[in-house]
Design a protein around this motif. Structure first.
Motif, PDB file in Angstrom:
ATOM      1  N   UNK A  70      -1.769  -1.925  10.221  1.00  0.00           N
ATOM      2  CA  UNK A  70      -3.076  -1.375  10.595  1.00  0.00           C
ATOM      3  C   UNK A  70      -2.965  -0.514  11.859  1.00  0.00           C
ATOM      4  N   UNK A  71      -2.180  -0.969  12.815  1.00  0.00           N
ATOM      5  CA  UNK A  71      -1.995  -0.178  14.037  1.00  0.00           C
ATOM      6  C   UNK A  71      -1.385   1.186  13.724  1.00  0.00           C
ATOM      7  N   UNK A  72      -0.421   1.186  12.800  1.00  0.00           N
ATOM      8  CA  UNK A  72       0.207   2.449  12.409  1.00  0.00           C
ATOM      9  C   UNK A  72      -0.792   3.334  11.670  1.00  0.00           C
ATOM     10  N   UNK A  73      -1.598   2.739  10.801  1.00  0.00           N
ATOM     11  CA  UNK A  73      -2.635   3.479  10.090  1.00  0.00           C
ATOM     12  C   UNK A  73      -3.611   4.101  11.076  1.00  0.00           C
ATOM     13  N   UNK A 107       1.597   4.619   6.999  1.00  0.00           N
ATOM     14  CA  UNK A 107       0.399   4.850   6.184  1.00  0.00           C
ATOM     15  C   UNK A 107      -0.570   5.869   6.783  1.00  0.00           C
ATOM     16  N   UNK A 108      -1.169   6.640   5.892  1.00  0.00           N
ATOM     17  CA  UNK A 108      -2.242   7.564   6.268  1.00  0.00           C
ATOM     18  C   UNK A 108      -3.454   7.341   5.371  1.00  0.00           C
ATOM     19  N   UNK A 138      -9.080   4.820  12.176  1.00  0.00           N
ATOM     20  CA  UNK A 138      -8.900   4.050  10.938  1.00  0.00           C
ATOM     21  C   UNK A 138     -10.127   3.197  10.621  1.00  0.00           C
ATOM     22  N   UNK A 139     -10.839   2.753  11.639  1.00  0.00           N
ATOM     23  CA  UNK A 139     -12.006   1.897  11.401  1.00  0.00           C
ATOM     24  C   UNK A 139     -13.132   2.626  10.686  1.00  0.00           C
ATOM     25  N   UNK A 140     -13.013   3.958  10.555  1.00  0.00           N
ATOM     26  CA  UNK A 140     -14.022   4.708   9.803  1.00  0.00           C
ATOM     27  C   UNK A 140     -13.944   4.420   8.300  1.00  0.00           C
ATOM     28  N   UNK A 141     -12.782   3.920   7.861  1.00  0.00           N
ATOM     29  CA  UNK A 141     -12.637   3.637   6.433  1.00  0.00           C
ATOM     30  C   UNK A 141     -11.928   2.313   6.142  1.00  0.00           C
ATOM     31  N   UNK A 178       0.835  -1.203   0.000  1.00  0.00           N
ATOM     32  CA  UNK A 178       0.000   0.000   0.000  1.00  0.00           C
ATOM     33  C   UNK A 178       0.870   1.254   0.000  1.00  0.00           C
ATOM     34  N   UNK A 179       0.313   2.404  -0.374  1.00  0.00           N
ATOM     35  CA  UNK A 179       1.082   3.651  -0.347  1.00  0.00           C
ATOM     36  C   UNK A 179       1.655   3.930   1.039  1.00  0.00           C
TER      37      UNK A 179
END
Length: 211
Positions: A112-115, A80-81, A123-126, A74-75
């Motif tokens: 995912x934790x970093x995101x 990640x953001x 992050x769970x919003x998207x 992923x980017x």
């Protein structure tokens, strides 16, 4: 795996033969020209030099302006953001087998934790991550590997219904599951929640809750 499959791989482990092909053709820039027979692939794997060859995943050339790392991750995978993804109202449901021998689920959890951290815990919003107990790299293993994440994803995108648990079931044709797991269902919980037994029939997903 039947004997015909074993013979077709020249009695070599599939993860080694197929992994060598991926390493040569997908994760190296430029791709390495290696024979497609099991012996050639295993020989390539045994001769792989981590100091000299592993950095090729970051290489770029005129013909390959994007490295394998750019293409396969992923980017900004390390930090990640996904700002542009969010601005386009993108939604994603990610699943990863806890027993994946190829790509560690721990790496996906770290990502995912970093995101989540970079998005102030939202992050769970998207994006939602689902870990599949017992599942390897794809279907199989002692796991409830039959589930549908496409419909809840469509509902999330088109109707704004944020997905919660996804019910998964074992497959009758999965030769990896023991007798005690045949015919059972389980809830797959969005990380970091875990399915906890509450009461009722242990073979039914409704007897569990995500906590």
């Amino acid at each position: 795996m039947n004997s015909g499959h074993i013979k077709s791989w020249d009695h070599q482990p599939i993860i080694g033969v197929m992994g060598a092909a991926s390493l040569a053709h997908i994760f190296s820039t430029p791709p390495v020209n290696v024979g497609g027979d099991p012996k050639s692939l295993i020989d390539f794997l045994l001769a792989y030099d981590f100091d000299e060859d592993a950095p090729k995943i970051y290489n770029k050339t005129k013909m390959f302006p994007l490295s394998a790392m750019n293409v396969m991750t992923p980017p900004n995978a390390d930090n990640p953001i996904l700002k542009e993804f969010q601005q386009s109202n993108g939604k994603m449901m990610i699943y990863h087998g806890n027993s994946d021998p190829v790509f560690s689920v721990k790496d996906t959890v770290r990502w995912y934790n970093r995101l989540d951290e970079n998005n102030d815990g939202n992050a769970s919003n998207f994006a939602k991550l689902y870990r599949i107990p017992g599942m390897p790299h794809g279907q199989g293993g002692p796991s409830a590997d039959q589930f549908n994440m496409l419909e809840p994803l469509i509902s999330w995108v088109e109707q704004g219904h944020s997905p919660a648990e996804v019910v998964a079931a074992t497959r009758d044709d999965n030769r990896d599951i023991p007798e005690t797991m045949k015919g059972i269902s389980r809830p797959l919980c969005p990380y970091p929640l875990t399915a906890i037994y509450k009461k009722g029939d242990v073979a039914k997903a409704r007897s569990f809750a995500c906590q």
